[in-house]
Design a protein around this motif. Structure first.
Motif, PDB file in Angstrom:
ATOM      1  N   TRP A   1      -7.317 -46.851   6.374  1.00 30.40           N
ATOM      2  CA  TRP A   1      -6.599 -47.918   5.680  1.00 30.40           C
ATOM      3  C   TRP A   1      -5.197 -48.135   6.248  1.00 30.40           C
ATOM      4  CZ3 TRP A   1      -2.159 -45.991   3.639  1.00 30.40           C
ATOM      5  CH2 TRP A   1      -2.120 -44.615   3.359  1.00 30.40           C
ATOM      6  N   LEU A   2      -4.671 -47.118   6.988  1.00 35.98           N
ATOM      7  CA  LEU A   2      -3.345 -47.289   7.571  1.00 35.98           C
ATOM      8  C   LEU A   2      -3.309 -48.453   8.553  1.00 35.98           C
ATOM      9  CD1 LEU A   2      -1.700 -43.814   8.371  1.00 35.98           C
ATOM     10  CD2 LEU A   2      -0.769 -45.695   7.016  1.00 35.98           C
ATOM     11  N   LEU A   3      -4.328 -48.531   9.401  1.00 37.08           N
ATOM     12  CA  LEU A   3      -4.371 -49.630  10.376  1.00 37.08           C
ATOM     13  C   LEU A   3      -4.563 -50.970   9.672  1.00 37.08           C
ATOM     14  CD1 LEU A   3      -6.399 -48.206  13.401  1.00 37.08           C
ATOM     15  CD2 LEU A   3      -3.960 -48.713  13.267  1.00 37.08           C
TER      16      LEU A   3
ATOM     17  N   SER B   1      -2.581 -42.383  15.767  1.00 34.92           N
ATOM     18  CA  SER B   1      -3.246 -41.119  16.077  1.00 34.92           C
ATOM     19  C   SER B   1      -4.733 -41.214  15.770  1.00 34.92           C
ATOM     20  CB  SER B   1      -2.621 -39.994  15.248  1.00 34.92           C
ATOM     21  OG  SER B   1      -3.411 -38.829  15.306  1.00 34.92           O
ATOM     22  N   PRO B   2      -5.625 -40.911  16.720  1.00 37.63           N
ATOM     23  CA  PRO B   2      -7.069 -40.994  16.449  1.00 37.63           C
ATOM     24  C   PRO B   2      -7.505 -40.136  15.260  1.00 37.63           C
ATOM     25  CG  PRO B   2      -6.667 -40.790  18.798  1.00 37.63           C
ATOM     26  CD  PRO B   2      -5.349 -40.569  18.127  1.00 37.63           C
ATOM     27  N   ALA B   3      -6.921 -38.935  15.125  1.00 41.34           N
ATOM     28  CA  ALA B   3      -7.301 -38.060  14.015  1.00 41.34           C
ATOM     29  C   ALA B   3      -6.905 -38.674  12.675  1.00 41.34           C
ATOM     30  CB  ALA B   3      -6.660 -36.694  14.189  1.00 41.34           C
ATOM     31  N   MET B   4      -5.677 -39.195  12.588  1.00 39.25           N
ATOM     32  CA  MET B   4      -5.234 -39.805  11.344  1.00 39.25           C
ATOM     33  C   MET B   4      -5.962 -41.112  11.088  1.00 39.25           C
ATOM     34  SD  MET B   4      -3.253 -37.553  10.249  1.00 39.25           S
ATOM     35  CE  MET B   4      -2.781 -38.456   8.793  1.00 39.25           C
ATOM     36  N   ASP B   5      -6.285 -41.824  12.168  1.00 39.56           N
ATOM     37  CA  ASP B   5      -7.046 -43.067  12.026  1.00 39.56           C
ATOM     38  C   ASP B   5      -8.417 -42.795  11.406  1.00 39.56           C
ATOM     39  OD1 ASP B   5      -7.827 -45.684  12.200  1.00 39.56           O
ATOM     40  OD2 ASP B   5      -8.344 -45.575  14.319  1.00 39.56           O
ATOM     41  N   ALA B   6      -9.039 -41.686  11.812  1.00 43.10           N
ATOM     42  CA  ALA B   6     -10.336 -41.338  11.244  1.00 43.10           C
ATOM     43  C   ALA B   6     -10.214 -40.904   9.783  1.00 43.10           C
ATOM     44  CB  ALA B   6     -10.982 -40.220  12.068  1.00 43.10           C
ATOM     45  N   ALA B   7      -9.118 -40.185   9.446  1.00 44.50           N
ATOM     46  CA  ALA B   7      -8.947 -39.694   8.081  1.00 44.50           C
ATOM     47  C   ALA B   7      -8.439 -40.788   7.139  1.00 44.50           C
ATOM     48  CB  ALA B   7      -7.980 -38.510   8.078  1.00 44.50           C
TER      49      ALA B   7
END
Length: 243
Positions: free
Chosen positions: A189-191, A180-186
């Protein structure tokens, strides 16, 4: 009340005895989850059709070597039935929330009422070679319940439910959040944790494939075990001990 309905958990009920097998919370979660999974798989295939190639690492495009390339899925199996990436994403994101919060509520409630500890805990004896061989032989002969302990799940049921509840579904949710772009921005570190966007996408596809295969096998076994009895138990909670 019929005395047969009051048989204790340690007693062996005779064939035909109705026993309480599924609590209300389990039944509600089962049907909500069934709808969510079907829509997520259909909309996920619609999203996958936008670029039906999978890669490992951070990047991947048309001219990069893919570890998996599939033809586009037919319209009858995708949501919507015609290619529309925006609508597929809307369906997918909404029911991802349904799946995620439903799974969280189900796990918390199942831990609180000890359903997981009591019914799904995999014991050492369940994994012995002799026990697994006996369960496999029973499945091969279309005997899916132990006549002496019909309330209990067999080893293959326990292993498959644990794999879905604690591996495949959480992994699909985690990788979905990473994509998710929103979660990726927040949470960038997940990626990093998953090895990059393309790795996350590949893991998400593999987790979804595992869920789809589990669903197909589950439906086949319900039909083989007696669909009326099995579906009734998931609607009312009452299940009859088979002959």
């Amino acid at each position: 009340m019929d005395a047969r309905l009051r048989s204790g958990p340690d007693e062996t009920p005779p064939p035909g005895t109705p026993i309480r097998r599924h609590r209300l919370a389990t039944r509600v979660w089962h049907w909500v989850n069934a709808v969510a999974v079907v829509i997520l798989l259909g909309s996920g295939l619609g999203i996958f059709n936008a670029h039906p190639r999978l890669y490992w690492g951070r990047y991947g495009a048309n001219f990069d070597p893919a570890w998996l390339q599939l033809p586009r899925f037919p319209a009858w199996i995708t949501i919507p039935a015609s290619y529309n990436l925006a609508i597929s994403r809307r369906w997918h994101l909404f029911f991802a929330l349904v799946l995620g919060f439903g799974l969280l509520a189900h796990l918390l409630w199942s831990l609180a009422n000890r359903h997981i500890q009591r019914d799904l805990r995999v014991r050492r004896g369940d994994l012995s070679r002799a026990h697994l061989r006996a369960d496999l032989r029973a499945h091969w002969n279309f005997r899916f319940h132990d006549p002496e302990r019909p309330r209990e799940y067999n080893a293959f049921q326990k292993l498959s439910y644990v794999a879905i509840l604690f591996v495949a579904l959480p992994l699909a949710i985690l990788t979905g959040l990473a994509l998710s772009p929103a979660m990726d921005a927040a949470w960038p570190w997940l990626l990093d944790l998953l090895g990059g966007r393309q790795s996350a996408r590949s893991i998400h596809f593999l987790a979804a494939t595992g869920i789809a295969l589990f669903t197909i096998v589950h439906l086949v076994l319900v039909i083989l075990a007696g669909p009326i009895n099995e579906v009734r138990s998931m609607l009312t909670g009452w299940w009859r001990v088979p002959e």
